[in-house]
Design an enzyme around this catalytic site. Structure first.
Site, PDB file in Angstrom:
ATOM      1  N   HIS A 159       0.822  -1.207   0.000  1.00  0.00           N
ATOM      2  CA  HIS A 159       0.000   0.000   0.000  1.00  0.00           C
ATOM      3  C   HIS A 159       0.862   1.266   0.000  1.00  0.00           C
ATOM      4  O   HIS A 159       0.555   2.226  -0.700  1.00  0.00           O
ATOM      5  CB  HIS A 159      -0.899  -0.032   1.232  1.00  0.00           C
ATOM      6  CG  HIS A 159      -1.916   1.052   1.258  1.00  0.00           C
ATOM      7  ND1 HIS A 159      -3.126   0.924   0.612  1.00  0.00           N
ATOM      8  CD2 HIS A 159      -1.917   2.269   1.839  1.00  0.00           C
ATOM      9  CE1 HIS A 159      -3.824   2.025   0.807  1.00  0.00           C
ATOM     10  NE2 HIS A 159      -3.118   2.867   1.546  1.00  0.00           N
ATOM     11  N   LYS A 202      -7.678  13.464  -6.869  1.00  0.00           N
ATOM     12  CA  LYS A 202      -7.141  12.116  -6.720  1.00  0.00           C
ATOM     13  C   LYS A 202      -8.270  11.166  -6.351  1.00  0.00           C
ATOM     14  O   LYS A 202      -9.297  11.581  -5.832  1.00  0.00           O
ATOM     15  CB  LYS A 202      -6.093  12.108  -5.608  1.00  0.00           C
ATOM     16  CG  LYS A 202      -5.412  10.761  -5.410  1.00  0.00           C
ATOM     17  CD  LYS A 202      -4.266  10.886  -4.411  1.00  0.00           C
ATOM     18  CE  LYS A 202      -3.406   9.653  -4.316  1.00  0.00           C
ATOM     19  NZ  LYS A 202      -4.052   8.496  -3.794  1.00  0.00           N
ATOM     20  N   GLU A 228      -8.936   7.272  -4.400  1.00  0.00           N
ATOM     21  CA  GLU A 228      -8.286   6.300  -3.525  1.00  0.00           C
ATOM     22  C   GLU A 228      -9.261   5.210  -3.106  1.00  0.00           C
ATOM     23  O   GLU A 228     -10.459   5.438  -2.992  1.00  0.00           O
ATOM     24  CB  GLU A 228      -7.736   7.001  -2.292  1.00  0.00           C
ATOM     25  CG  GLU A 228      -6.784   6.123  -1.522  1.00  0.00           C
ATOM     26  CD  GLU A 228      -5.746   6.935  -0.769  1.00  0.00           C
ATOM     27  OE1 GLU A 228      -4.674   7.215  -1.332  1.00  0.00           O
ATOM     28  OE2 GLU A 228      -6.030   7.313   0.373  1.00  0.00           O
ATOM     29  N   HIS A 244     -10.870   2.234  -0.572  1.00  0.00           N
ATOM     30  CA  HIS A 244     -11.046   1.800   0.806  1.00  0.00           C
ATOM     31  C   HIS A 244     -11.808   0.479   0.779  1.00  0.00           C
ATOM     32  O   HIS A 244     -12.833   0.311   1.432  1.00  0.00           O
ATOM     33  CB  HIS A 244     -11.749   2.868   1.646  1.00  0.00           C
ATOM     34  CG  HIS A 244     -11.006   3.197   2.897  1.00  0.00           C
ATOM     35  ND1 HIS A 244     -11.603   3.594   4.057  1.00  0.00           N
ATOM     36  CD2 HIS A 244      -9.678   3.152   3.175  1.00  0.00           C
ATOM     37  CE1 HIS A 244     -10.681   3.802   4.984  1.00  0.00           C
ATOM     38  NE2 HIS A 244      -9.510   3.541   4.467  1.00  0.00           N
ATOM     39  N   ARG A 296      -8.671  14.641   2.666  1.00  0.00           N
ATOM     40  CA  ARG A 296      -7.432  15.177   3.269  1.00  0.00           C
ATOM     41  C   ARG A 296      -6.296  15.225   2.259  1.00  0.00           C
ATOM     42  O   ARG A 296      -5.493  16.151   2.248  1.00  0.00           O
ATOM     43  CB  ARG A 296      -7.037  14.349   4.494  1.00  0.00           C
ATOM     44  CG  ARG A 296      -7.909  14.622   5.704  1.00  0.00           C
ATOM     45  CD  ARG A 296      -7.345  14.031   6.981  1.00  0.00           C
ATOM     46  NE  ARG A 296      -7.328  12.578   7.003  1.00  0.00           N
ATOM     47  CZ  ARG A 296      -8.393  11.805   7.197  1.00  0.00           C
ATOM     48  NH1 ARG A 296      -9.578  12.339   7.382  1.00  0.00           N
ATOM     49  NH2 ARG A 296      -8.285  10.494   7.207  1.00  0.00           N
ATOM     50  N   GLN A 329     -11.784   1.808  11.722  1.00  0.00           N
ATOM     51  CA  GLN A 329     -11.740   3.171  12.229  1.00  0.00           C
ATOM     52  C   GLN A 329     -13.091   3.826  12.070  1.00  0.00           C
ATOM     53  O   GLN A 329     -13.819   3.533  11.147  1.00  0.00           O
ATOM     54  CB  GLN A 329     -10.711   3.988  11.449  1.00  0.00           C
ATOM     55  CG  GLN A 329      -9.373   3.333  11.352  1.00  0.00           C
ATOM     56  CD  GLN A 329      -8.815   3.457   9.969  1.00  0.00           C
ATOM     57  OE1 GLN A 329      -9.008   4.454   9.309  1.00  0.00           O
ATOM     58  NE2 GLN A 329      -8.124   2.438   9.513  1.00  0.00           N
ATOM     59  N   ASP A 340      -1.124  14.949   5.188  1.00  0.00           N
ATOM     60  CA  ASP A 340      -2.163  14.330   6.004  1.00  0.00           C
ATOM     61  C   ASP A 340      -1.643  13.019   6.570  1.00  0.00           C
ATOM     62  O   ASP A 340      -0.707  12.421   6.040  1.00  0.00           O
ATOM     63  CB  ASP A 340      -3.402  14.052   5.164  1.00  0.00           C
ATOM     64  CG  ASP A 340      -3.115  13.078   4.043  1.00  0.00           C
ATOM     65  OD1 ASP A 340      -2.294  13.418   3.170  1.00  0.00           O
ATOM     66  OD2 ASP A 340      -3.672  11.972   4.061  1.00  0.00           O
ATOM     67  N   GLU A 387      -4.004   4.548  12.931  1.00  0.00           N
ATOM     68  CA  GLU A 387      -4.604   5.201  11.774  1.00  0.00           C
ATOM     69  C   GLU A 387      -5.822   6.005  12.185  1.00  0.00           C
ATOM     70  O   GLU A 387      -6.818   6.072  11.464  1.00  0.00           O
ATOM     71  CB  GLU A 387      -4.922   4.168  10.702  1.00  0.00           C
ATOM     72  CG  GLU A 387      -3.647   3.590  10.120  1.00  0.00           C
ATOM     73  CD  GLU A 387      -3.846   2.754   8.873  1.00  0.00           C
ATOM     74  OE1 GLU A 387      -4.993   2.515   8.465  1.00  0.00           O
ATOM     75  OE2 GLU A 387      -2.828   2.322   8.306  1.00  0.00           O
ATOM     76  N   ASP A 397      -6.436   7.613 -11.349  1.00  0.00           N
ATOM     77  CA  ASP A 397      -6.889   6.234 -11.530  1.00  0.00           C
ATOM     78  C   ASP A 397      -6.884   5.497 -10.211  1.00  0.00           C
ATOM     79  O   ASP A 397      -6.236   5.906  -9.247  1.00  0.00           O
ATOM     80  CB  ASP A 397      -6.001   5.493 -12.525  1.00  0.00           C
ATOM     81  CG  ASP A 397      -4.593   5.316 -11.983  1.00  0.00           C
ATOM     82  OD1 ASP A 397      -4.425   4.667 -10.936  1.00  0.00           O
ATOM     83  OD2 ASP A 397      -3.647   5.843 -12.609  1.00  0.00           O
ATOM     84  N   SER A 404      -4.572  -0.799  -5.642  1.00  0.00           N
ATOM     85  CA  SER A 404      -5.087  -1.680  -4.605  1.00  0.00           C
ATOM     86  C   SER A 404      -4.979  -3.123  -5.106  1.00  0.00           C
ATOM     87  O   SER A 404      -5.737  -3.536  -5.984  1.00  0.00           O
ATOM     88  CB  SER A 404      -6.541  -1.323  -4.296  1.00  0.00           C
ATOM     89  OG  SER A 404      -7.113  -2.286  -3.450  1.00  0.00           O
TER      90      SER A 404
END
Ligand SMILES: Nc1ncnc2c1ncn2[C@@H]1O[C@H](COP(=O)(O)OP(=O)(O)O)[C@@H](O)[C@H]1O
Ligand SMILES: [Mg+2]
Lengths: 81, 729, 229, 81
Positions: free
Chosen positions: B45, B87, B89, B91, B112, B236, B264, B308, B489, B529
């Site tokens: 990651h 961007k 990302e 999860h 962030r 979290q 961040d 985290e 991407d 990922s």
């Protein structure tokens, strides 16, 4: 039968609501308040007459729906009325 | 467990070779805190160890690119002294374990990444993949993910303006939740993460640190197994209210000259943020962990460094500006603390209770992070399925109704109505069309935003599928009249240690590269990922493409809706009737096979440039690209969007009718125009194929020689599926 | 017209309403931080939409206790116009300036979409530029907009013509299907007794610009500007 | 001192959440469940050492912030730890 369920966040899990309430209480002049945690309190009436079975049933409800067991604990009270 | 055993090493996701390298770098055995730091810094990651070599092949530059991959987000120039920062990302794993919080914190994290660079976030998008609708967990996951994205985005007050959501059994054990944020900044006030200067204060701001998500980064880098439940405590919880305060506070401080660098705390929290800032600046850093604001008592250095906890940032400020920073963050009622300073030692030194608890050389750790050239094998290309080999149903309008109500094509209104897509009062093109339009506040300009990928194409042929994903994003922006500018991407794949998965990855990179080069559409940021597998079952290769375009005058943009009767409906682009890997083949014939439609990038560009020009000249009043489901689906969506029907006439000869109606040939647009003659003339001049399909009007969709179907009947199917599905427990 | 917009931690429609006010009145409102204890002299006070304090505990509950709110209540009681939009409406009920409460939507989901409203009264500074019975289109975006009050309160609201807006279908009928959140009697907005305080769940400031898809929210701001010209 | 506060909806006040939970329980196959009501459960720690004073303090918190007395009741438990 009547069931009372408390659903609370597991220890160590962040409680944004509790944090904000604590902060607000502080600004309202209630000093010395700490460790505010906010949970849910659910009451329900059951057709089931047997306390043991009622409890088992509510357990199942908690696991399936009422609590998010990834981050929450639950506690069940069964009462006559 | 303070002794480092092979089991401890393995539990940290480090291979024996990697551990040997750790020892060589240190010249000693690491302690547990140090091992923890290595493990997250060298996780897939954080280190991109399997993908870096391939990502270098993507085109990342253009005259309008201010900052490409490598920073928190990509930055492009939109003129007038302004820049757009964006961007995407993933999860995925957290969302599978706890959909609400997983998705919510995904949104928080990507926000962030964008505001840490000095941008005010102005739009969010999300790209979602779920398992089969019949799978017992799908409903719960979908409901939770959507509520989580809404819960976070709505509260922070950033509109969620678009996305995609499709289903396939390959995602049963591994859903995908990719979130994208777009922000707006002044071109000369962009903040980077490289620390500069020795002896500067390191300032921690935001929420307190708790024991949340310890090992999140290593979890995101590991395959799932049935015992995923056992990993639950790492979940979290997001606090969007604190994030909102953090956005305002950071932007307020950024308006001063106090900040030297800012980063961040994302995956691997304090570790990666402090490490990256020091490493990029060629400096050392010394942190006093006793100064870190903690939520829980008795936290160890290991826990503090690997937590985290969400909604935290790290900054290097100019000497003497600590008080200014404190004032701003205290006004916003956020925690703020000076936790260390930059040094010239090149080492990261951590102290707790006056003792040194870790001492790591930064450069060697960063530079020697493992890089793999993993073996890969390209999958054989599937055969092209001729249209004649695909059965034609004798109820073509019934097929249309079924396609419009199939999970992948059904309206996602149920989703986007749970997102505040209008807050900030600049959403000029709402969800439901091709690209969303978000006005650049206070100007006539607007950004066109979209996210796209067709994983079944990528599974059939990674190269062609990735070309298609990029082309579709480009086309969706073009269909509004905007100029496509750049791409972010999110490469979602299975286990890269398997050659066939690496083959998919390599193929997708090649396809993206082709398309981005041909369309002048550079990649400025992104995310990889891997390990999206459960019990050995990998997801479909899913290179999600998020893209940004610009239109100078938003009043000139068009939407997909037929709003007026009597317009001429035209089709731009060539129709061969490609049914391989199509929705028709899957939903009507129950077959999932064949080569995906090829993308002719020259034609793509020619057709798109032509359509955009016609829109800008005011010659086109509605426009929609043709994608999943083909021509008839596109026309039906336009009719439903504006509640005005249409009558279209099929060609007399080739291709076969079902292939003409439902084929998924690329590079095509349906448009409605009141200047048909001028458009046709201009097309001839430009060498762009254009056919007149018919006329708008009425409350039905009519296909000449076949029959009619009413808009309410189509709407019931299209709008009805998702709410009905979610209403059944 | 002089106006002030109160900014709470977590407000997020403060800028939107500022833009709408500036556009239709030609004058920028003052932005007032919730910690301020004094308020300049203004004709209109706006409590904007958003998620003050994250909507934690109860929507609007913590904001209602902000230092500035004591002064807002005092001004309202003196007759100064107060407009609460969405979260602002929730804050107004929490302070007691308006009766009733806004509960969780009956569908338990956040709802963001355009709804139709019927303008029920026009003898207020907020609605004077609409026609009585006019049907307008305005967006909603909330999770807690389900208006509740006891029967007596509802009766008083109706008798005193204090329901300002109701959710209706496109034809102007207040049907159950047209009710997006379960609000009693399809109530979307109400007034106080003196008719100088309005709370409503829909967002007029989001549809006050043709480029955003409509202008039905604009007459509210123009009406206010005219009232205080 | 520790305080436990239950905030529940007054009788006659509609509870959309409780209703939805009841409905969901029904479709999950838990028949015979009635009267589901959902409230809040808040825990806090107080600096105050005197139980009487602590209770009075929490009462004030409830009236000011924790409950909306137009629609909610509250109940307070004070415990040693
Ligand atoms: N998860 C989602 N979140 C927000 N909007 C969505 C989501 N899924 C789909 N949409 C919206 O639905 C519309 C249709 O989506 P899609 O079929 O993927 O469009 P296209 O085929 O043009 O890429 C788009 O406006 C898209 O933004
Ligand atoms: Mg499209």
């Amino acid at each position: 039968m009547k069931a009372k369920v408390h659903v609370t966040l597991k220890e160590g899990v962040l409680d944004p609501q509790g944090k904000a309430v604590q902060h607000a209480l502080g600004s309202l002049g209630f000093g010395g308040v700490k460790g505010v945690r906010q949970g849910k309190y659910i009451e329900l009436e059951l057709a089931e007459k047997d306390p043991k079975k009622a409890k088992a049933e509510v357990e199942a409800m908690c696991r399936k729906l009422l609590a998010n067991t990834v981050i929450e604990n639950y506690a069940i009270d069964i009462a006559e009325k | 467990m303070n002794e480092i055993t092979p089991a401890t090493v393995a539990a940290h996701g480090l291979s024996p070779e990697e551990y040997a390298r750790v020892r060589a770098i240190l010249g000693r055995t690491p302690n547990l805190t140090e091992l923890g730091i290595f493990s997250v810094m060298w996780s897939e990651h954080c280190s991109y160890k399997s993908s870096k070599k391939w990502l270098k092949l993507l085109p990342t530059t253009a005259p309008w690119v201010i900052c490409g991959p490598g920073e928190n987000a990509g930055v492009i120039d939109i003129g007038d002294g302004q820049a757009v920062i964006f961007k995407m990302e993933s999860h995925n794993h957290p969302s599978f374990i706890e959909p609400y919080q997983g998705a919510a914190t995904g949104v928080g994290g990507i926000l962030r990444d964008v505001f840490t660079m000095g941008a005010r976030p102005i739009a969010n998008l999300n790209s979602l993949r779920f398992g089969s609708p019949d799978h017992p967990r799908t409903r719960h996951l979908l409901g939770g993910v959507v509520a989580g994205i809404g819960g976070y985005g709505n509260c922070v007050g950033v509109p969620t303006v678009g996305g995609e959501c499709t289903f396939h059994p390959a995602y049963n054990g591994n859903i995908l939740v990719n979130a994208m944020t777009v922000g707006l900044a002044d071109k000369n006030r962009i903040f980077y993460s490289a620390a500069k200067g020795v002896g500067l204060p390191v300032v921690y701001v935001g929420s307190k640190t708790g024991r949340d998500g310890i090992h999140g980064a290593t979890m995101a880098s590991a395959e799932f197994s049935e015992d995923a439940d056992a990993k639950r405590p790492t979940v979290q919880v997001g606090d969007p209210f604190t994030e909102k305060l953090l956005i305002e506070a950071c932007l307020e401080l950024m308006a001063t000259d106090a900040i030297v660098a800012i980063q961040d705390m994302g995956a691997a929290g304090l570790t990666s943020s402090s490490f990256e800032m020091a490493s990029k600046g060629g400096l050392g850093v010394e942190l006093d962990l006793d100064q870190v604001p903690l939520r829980e008592a008795g936290m160890t250095p290991y826990e503090i460094m690997l937590s985290e906890s969400q909604e935290r940032m790290l900054m290097i400020v100019k000497p003497g500006r600590e008080d200014m920073a404190k004032r701003v963050f205290e006004k916003w009622e956020l925690d703020v603390a000076v936790i260390g300073r930059t040094t010239d030692t090149g080492h990261m030194i951590l102290k707790k209770d006056g003792r040194v608890v870790a001492d790591l050389p930064i450069d060697p750790l960063a530079k020697a992070s493992p890089q793999y050239d993993r073996p890969w094998r390209a999958a054989p290309r599937p055969a092209v399925i001729p249209a004649a080999d695909v059965p034609q149903t004798n109820d073509l309008l019934g097929a249309l109704k079924r396609l419009l109500g199939s999970p992948d094509l059904a309206s996602k209104r149920w989703i986007w109505e749970q997102y505040d897509h209008m807050v900030m009062a600049d959403t000029a093109g709402r969800p439901g069309g091709d690209a969303a339009l978000v006005r650049v506040h206070g100007t006539k300009k607007a950004l066109a935003l979209t996210s796209d990928c067709t994983p079944r194409y990528c599974a059939a042929d990674p190269v062609e599928g990735a070309r298609q994903a990029v082309a579709e994003a480009w086309r969706n922006i073009t269909a509004t009249g905007a100029t496509p500018l750049a791409v972010t991407d999110n490469m979602n794949f299975g286990n890269p240690e398997k050659p066939e998965i690496m083959g998919q990855f390599a193929g997708c990179i090649e396809g993206m590269r082709d398309a981005c080069l041909a369309l002048d559409f550079p990649v400025v940021s992104g995310n990889v990922s891997f390990y999206n597998e459960t019990n050995g079952q990998a997801i479909l290769p899913t290179p999600a493409i998020g893209a940004v375009g610009l239109i100078e005058d938003v009043a000139k943009a068009v939407a997909i809706a037929f709003k007026v009767e009597g317009l001429t409906v035209i089709l731009v682009g060539d129709t061969k009737g490609h049914l391989g890997a199509s929705i028709y083949l899957r939903e009507i014939c129950g077959r999932e096979e064949g080569a995906p439609p090829p993308v002719d990038l020259d034609a793509e560009r020619r057709n798109g440039d032509f359509v955009r020009r016609m829109i800008r000249e005011g010659r086109i009043q509605a426009c929609h690209d043709v994608s999943d489901g083909g021509l008839l689906v596109a026309v039906a969506e336009m009719a439903l969007a504006g509640s005005v029907g249409a009558e279209i006439a099929p060609p007399s000869d080739e291709p076969p009718l079902h292939a003409w109606l439902f084929g998924e040939d690329q590079g095509r647009y349906v448009a409605a125009t009141r200047d048909a003659q001028q458009v046709l003339g201009a097309a001839r001049e430009a060498g762009v194929p254009v056919h007149v399909l018919g006329t708008t009007g009425g409350q039905t969709l009519t296909v000449g020689g076949i029959g009619s179907i009413s808009l309410p009947e189509l709407r019931e199917s299209h709008e009805g599926w998702l709410p009905r599905y979610m209403a059944t427990a | 017209m002089k106006s002030a917009v109160i900014v709470f931690p977590g407000s997020n429609c403060d800028r939107d309403v500022k833009v709408a006010l500036t556009q239709s009145t030609g004058r920028e409102p003052l932005m007032i931080w919730h910690q301020d204890r004094t308020l300049p002299e203004v004709d209109l006070i706006v409590l904007p939409g958003g998620f003050s304090y994250g909507d934690y505990l109860r929507c609007g509950a913590m904001a209602a206790q902000s230092p500035v709110m004591a002064e807002v209540v005092a001004r309202a009681n003196k007759g100064v116009a107060v407009l609460g939009i969405c979260n602002g409406f929730q804050i107004l009920t929490e302070t007691g300036l308006l009766p009733g409460v806004l509960m969780r939507n009956a569908g338990l989901k956040f709802v963001c979409r355009d709804v139709h409203l019927r303008v029920e009264v026009t003898d207020t500074v907020f609605t004077r530029n609409y026609r009585k019975g006019q049907r307008i289109r305005v967006p909603i975006a909330h999770n807690e907009g389900n208006y509740f009050a006891d029967e007596d309160t509802l009766k008083r609201l109706e008798d005193e013509r204090r329901v300002a807006f109701r959710y209706t279908d496109a034809a102007g009928n207040a049907t159950a299907e047209a009710n997006p959140n379960g609000a009693l009697r399809n109530i979307a907005g109400i007034l106080n007794e003196k008719r100088n305080v309005l709370g409503l769940m829909p967002h007029p400031e989001r549809l006050a610009d043709a480029l955003l898809g409509g202008t039905d929210g604009r007459p509210m701001f123009e009406g206010l500007a005219a009232a205080f010209a």
